[in-house]
Each structure stands twice: as C-alpha cells, then as structure tokens.
Design an enzyme around this catalytic site. Structure first.
Site, PDB file in Angstrom:
ATOM      1  N   ASP A   1      61.609  17.441 -28.331  1.00  0.00           N
ATOM      2  CA  ASP A   1      61.558  16.626 -29.545  1.00  0.00           C
ATOM      3  C   ASP A   1      61.786  17.435 -30.820  1.00  0.00           C
ATOM      4  O   ASP A   1      62.232  16.877 -31.833  1.00  0.00           O
ATOM      5  CB  ASP A   1      60.292  15.759 -29.612  1.00  0.00           C
ATOM      6  CG  ASP A   1      59.024  16.557 -29.491  1.00  0.00           C
ATOM      7  OD1 ASP A   1      59.107  17.786 -29.312  1.00  0.00           O
ATOM      8  OD2 ASP A   1      57.940  15.950 -29.584  1.00  0.00           O
TER       9      ASP A   1
ATOM     10  N   GLY B   1      63.501  25.150 -25.465  1.00  0.00           N
ATOM     11  CA  GLY B   1      63.203  25.759 -24.166  1.00  0.00           C
ATOM     12  C   GLY B   1      64.135  25.230 -23.090  1.00  0.00           C
ATOM     13  O   GLY B   1      64.327  24.027 -22.980  1.00  0.00           O
TER      14      GLY B   1
ATOM     15  N   THR C   1      62.620  19.112 -20.979  1.00  0.00           N
ATOM     16  CA  THR C   1      61.607  20.148 -21.200  1.00  0.00           C
ATOM     17  C   THR C   1      60.640  20.107 -20.036  1.00  0.00           C
ATOM     18  O   THR C   1      60.242  19.013 -19.592  1.00  0.00           O
ATOM     19  CB  THR C   1      60.815  19.944 -22.511  1.00  0.00           C
ATOM     20  OG1 THR C   1      59.610  20.745 -22.446  1.00  0.00           O
ATOM     21  CG2 THR C   1      60.409  18.504 -22.776  1.00  0.00           C
TER      22      THR C   1
ATOM     23  N   ARG D   1      65.993  28.826 -30.454  1.00  0.00           N
ATOM     24  CA  ARG D   1      65.120  28.119 -31.389  1.00  0.00           C
ATOM     25  C   ARG D   1      65.598  28.609 -32.752  1.00  0.00           C
ATOM     26  O   ARG D   1      65.646  29.813 -32.994  1.00  0.00           O
ATOM     27  CB  ARG D   1      63.665  28.484 -31.144  1.00  0.00           C
ATOM     28  CG  ARG D   1      63.202  28.208 -29.690  1.00  0.00           C
ATOM     29  CD  ARG D   1      61.686  28.166 -29.600  1.00  0.00           C
ATOM     30  NE  ARG D   1      61.196  28.300 -28.229  1.00  0.00           N
ATOM     31  CZ  ARG D   1      61.021  27.281 -27.396  1.00  0.00           C
ATOM     32  NH1 ARG D   1      61.316  26.070 -27.759  1.00  0.00           N
ATOM     33  NH2 ARG D   1      60.547  27.487 -26.177  1.00  0.00           N
TER      34      ARG D   1
ATOM     35  N   ASP E   1      57.685  20.673 -20.160  1.00  0.00           N
ATOM     36  CA  ASP E   1      56.358  20.224 -20.619  1.00  0.00           C
ATOM     37  C   ASP E   1      56.119  18.736 -20.355  1.00  0.00           C
ATOM     38  O   ASP E   1      54.979  18.296 -20.313  1.00  0.00           O
ATOM     39  CB  ASP E   1      56.192  20.497 -22.122  1.00  0.00           C
ATOM     40  CG  ASP E   1      56.335  21.979 -22.448  1.00  0.00           C
ATOM     41  OD1 ASP E   1      56.160  22.798 -21.529  1.00  0.00           O
ATOM     42  OD2 ASP E   1      56.631  22.302 -23.608  1.00  0.00           O
TER      43      ASP E   1
ATOM     44  N   ASP F   1      56.449  16.253 -22.357  1.00  0.00           N
ATOM     45  CA  ASP F   1      55.556  15.833 -23.445  1.00  0.00           C
ATOM     46  C   ASP F   1      56.281  14.982 -24.492  1.00  0.00           C
ATOM     47  O   ASP F   1      55.870  14.938 -25.649  1.00  0.00           O
ATOM     48  CB  ASP F   1      54.948  17.070 -24.121  1.00  0.00           C
ATOM     49  CG  ASP F   1      56.005  17.994 -24.718  1.00  0.00           C
ATOM     50  OD1 ASP F   1      57.210  17.776 -24.485  1.00  0.00           O
ATOM     51  OD2 ASP F   1      55.621  18.938 -25.433  1.00  0.00           O
TER      52      ASP F   1
ATOM     53  N   ARG G   1      52.717  23.896 -22.989  1.00  0.00           N
ATOM     54  CA  ARG G   1      52.367  23.920 -24.414  1.00  0.00           C
ATOM     55  C   ARG G   1      51.041  23.173 -24.639  1.00  0.00           C
ATOM     56  O   ARG G   1      50.056  23.577 -24.053  1.00  0.00           O
ATOM     57  CB  ARG G   1      53.500  23.323 -25.262  1.00  0.00           C
ATOM     58  CG  ARG G   1      53.603  23.971 -26.632  1.00  0.00           C
ATOM     59  CD  ARG G   1      54.768  23.403 -27.412  1.00  0.00           C
ATOM     60  NE  ARG G   1      56.040  23.935 -26.980  1.00  0.00           N
ATOM     61  CZ  ARG G   1      56.581  25.057 -27.426  1.00  0.00           C
ATOM     62  NH1 ARG G   1      55.946  25.771 -28.324  1.00  0.00           N
ATOM     63  NH2 ARG G   1      57.754  25.464 -26.992  1.00  0.00           N
TER      64      ARG G   1
HETATM   65  O1  F6P Z   1      58.448  24.152 -24.163  1.00  0.00           O
HETATM   66  C1  F6P Z   1      58.695  24.850 -22.988  1.00  0.00           C
HETATM   67  C2  F6P Z   1      57.836  26.081 -22.912  1.00  0.00           C
HETATM   68  O2  F6P Z   1      58.133  26.767 -21.719  1.00  0.00           O
HETATM   69  C3  F6P Z   1      56.320  25.837 -23.021  1.00  0.00           C
HETATM   70  O3  F6P Z   1      55.761  25.384 -21.820  1.00  0.00           O
HETATM   71  C4  F6P Z   1      55.836  27.189 -23.443  1.00  0.00           C
HETATM   72  O4  F6P Z   1      54.612  27.099 -24.133  1.00  0.00           O
HETATM   73  C5  F6P Z   1      56.947  27.667 -24.349  1.00  0.00           C
HETATM   74  O5  F6P Z   1      58.107  26.933 -24.003  1.00  0.00           O
HETATM   75  C6  F6P Z   1      57.250  29.129 -24.264  1.00  0.00           C
HETATM   76  O6  F6P Z   1      58.179  29.408 -25.262  1.00  0.00           O
HETATM   77  P1  F6P Z   1      59.074  30.716 -25.294  1.00  0.00           P
HETATM   78  O7  F6P Z   1      60.077  30.614 -24.194  1.00  0.00           O
HETATM   79  O8  F6P Z   1      59.698  30.688 -26.634  1.00  0.00           O
HETATM   80  O9  F6P Z   1      58.140  31.865 -25.053  1.00  0.00           O
END
Ligand code: F6P
Length: 321
Positions: A104, A12, A127, A73, A129, A131, A173
């Site tokens: 991570d 992300g 990130t 990803r 998050d 986290d 998340r």
């Molecule tokens: O990890 C960052 C994040 O924005 C989270 O807060 C969220 O759950 C996720 O990525 C969303 O993922 P994507 O951009 O693949 O929809």
C-alpha cells in the site's frame, strides 16, 4: 491517453511478482498496448530505467522468486520535482498507463503521482505481510507460508531431539497474519501477534501442566510486530525451566519459487489490472474477496486498516493464553 503501458514492482519483493509481470505484458499486448518494463521500482521511473517489454525479457521468469524487475523503497518520490522527472520520462515514451505490483505504500505513491499528472494506474497487491485492506490475499503470501512451514517443521525435528523450546520470529511488519497462519499449520504451542492480547501467566501455567504430563519440547511462533522474540525466549528458559533458543527467520521468507497458488493468482490479478485500465479506471487496486476478483478505488484501500479473519483469530487465540 496514449496506449503505452508500463509495469513496475515496488516495495518489499514477494513471490508471484514475476508471473504477474509476465502475464500483464502478454495480456496487455493482446489488448493492443505497447508495454514497457520499469526496472528498480519508483527509482527506475525517476531514472528512466524503462525499456520496451520484449518476449525475451519476460521469458523464463515464471518460476523465479523475487522480482526480476527489481525493486526499491524510494523516499525521494515524495518530492514533486522528482515526480515531475518521472512524468516527463513517461510522456517521452508515450506511456499513459501504469501497473504497479507492490504494497500500500507503493499504491499511495502512485496515487499521488496520479493526482499530480493524471497518469492512470492499477495496483496489484503483493506483499508477504498480507496487510492490505480490502483484499483477502496478496501475492507472495502462500510462498512465504510454505517457507515458514518448512523451516518450522525442521526446527521441530531438532527441538524434539534436544527437548528444547524454540521461539521462531516471522515477518509481517505490524500484521500477525503470517504468524497466526503458520502457527496453526505447524501445530505451535504458543503464538503471539500484535492483534491478540496475550497472557504470559496463563501460557506459563498451561506449559507447566503440559510438561508435567509429558511434553518434552515447545514451538512458539511470534510476529515481528510484537517485538517479543528475545523476551519470550528468556522467559521460557528462566520461568518455565526449558532450555530455549530463538530463530529469526528473516528475509528467507521473502524468497523462493512462487507456489502454484501464487502463480495462478498472479495471472488473475494481472488480467484484472489490465482490464481495469482498459475500462477507464484511473486509480484502482485489484482485490480478491470471498473467492472472486474485483477492484476498489484506492482510497477504500489506503483509508482502511486490514483486519484479520475472525475465524483465524478464534482458532489461534488459545495459543496466546
Ligand atoms: O513488507 C515486507 C517485509 O518483509 C516485512 O515483513 C518486513 O518487516 C520488512 O519488509 C523488511 O524490510 P526490508 O527488506 O527493507 O528490511
């Protein structure tokens, strides 16, 4: 190992990735590395989307959100034959060091790559998050919090005009850091996060008491990890009797020009990452703890779980009961 060094952003995106790339390139060049940029994250490593880092490529990006190197990803990276392709691309270009800016999941992928082929890497936590275990801060968090703060302040305007309740779902998340911090910063009446048990009955009694004493609107911040956004909105409407609306902030939280804090921390993380590689660290993650920068071996980061600051939990707990 050859003095070639490549930088990639992965997972992300978050504000601060661009300044981290710029600083890593400039500092590594000063230290005598031949720096390269990998576009499209792990996917770009596999597809050989790698170019020498010229001054032009890292100019004018400091103030930009997201990542100009783009990200992905890439589940295909779990396949050893796919990783071998990535390794061959690096060898062909004389690249023997990697800096990965991400979360991570990206660090784990690079560590597997390191175990397979021995390419050292340094990870920079980035990130929204927040986290990642071992570090108090990940790039992008301050910018995301400011986006949330601005949104909640705006929602408060309309909530107060219409005497409504607003439930605002924020990202993170499985982690409640963004929700807790923004709930405190924005003066929310309710905050639900996965890490703190909540009690709707006592929240209900508190709200009814406050409404009877003149409260005309309510702001609730919920972490996406609770999956409570819809339910809480209906519950406020039906059980508390206040008209309620749900706002899911979504990916707006990932964008925006990096704040001063994210720019400066990006620089410090980038310098730490180049220094760690230069000092012979093979698979370390940069961390910011108790006000200073250092690095940890990757297993200490990926084998542990991020824990929220108990002081923030204490401050925000009254919003869950
Ligand atoms: O990890 C960052 C994040 O924005 C989270 O807060 C969220 O759950 C996720 O990525 C969303 O993922 P994507 O951009 O693949 O929809």
């Amino acid at each position: 190992m050859p003095k070639g060094l490549a930088i990639l952003t992965s997972g992300g995106d978050s504000a601060g990735m661009n300044p981290a790339v710029k600083c890593a390139v400039e500092y590594a060049n000063q230290k005598g590395y031949q720096t390269h940029l990998v576009y499209d994250g792990l996917r770009g490593l596999i597809a050989d989307n790698i170019v020498p880092a010229t001054r032009d490529l890292v100019s004018g990006l400091l103030h930009r959100g997201g990542t100009l190197l783009r990200s992905s990803r890439s589940p295909e990276f779990f396949d050893i034959e796919v990783r071998r392709k990535a390794y061959e691309n690096l060898v062909r270009r004389g690249i023997g060091n990697l800096i990965v800016i991400g979360g991570d999941g990206s660090f784990r992928a690079l560590n597997q790559f390191h175990s397979d082929f021995g390419i050292p890497f340094a990870g920079i936590p980035a990130t929204i998050d927040n986290d990642i275990a071992g570090t108090d801060y990940c790039l992008g968090v301050d910018t995301a919090l400011n986006v949330i703060r601005e949104s909640v302040d705006s929602i408060r305007d309309t909530a107060s005009s219409f005497s409504r309740a607003f439930v605002i779902e924020v990202m993170g998340r499985h982690c409640g850091y963004l929700a807790l911090t923004s709930a405190l910063a924005c003066g929310a009446e309710i905050c639900l996060v996965p890490e703190i048990p909540y009690d709707l009955e006592s929240i209900g009694a508190r709200l009814k008491h406050d409404i009877a004493n003149g409260r005309r609107y309510v702001i609730a911040v919920v972490a996406e990890g609770t999956k409570m956004g819809d339910y809480l909105t209906r519950w406020i409407n039906d059980s508390i009797g206040m008209e309620a609306r749900l706002t899911v902030l979504g990916h707006v939280q990932r964008g925006g020009s990096p704040t001063v804090q994210d720019r400066i921390m990006a620089y410090k993380f980038a310098v730490a990452a180049v220094d760690a590689l230069d000092a012979g660290q093979k698979n370390s993650i940069m961390v910011f703890r108790d006000g200073s920068y250092s690095h940890l071996p990757i297993h200490q980061v990926t084998d542990s779980k991020y824990k929220l600051d108990p002081a923030i939990i204490r401050l925000a707990s009254p919003l869950a009961c």
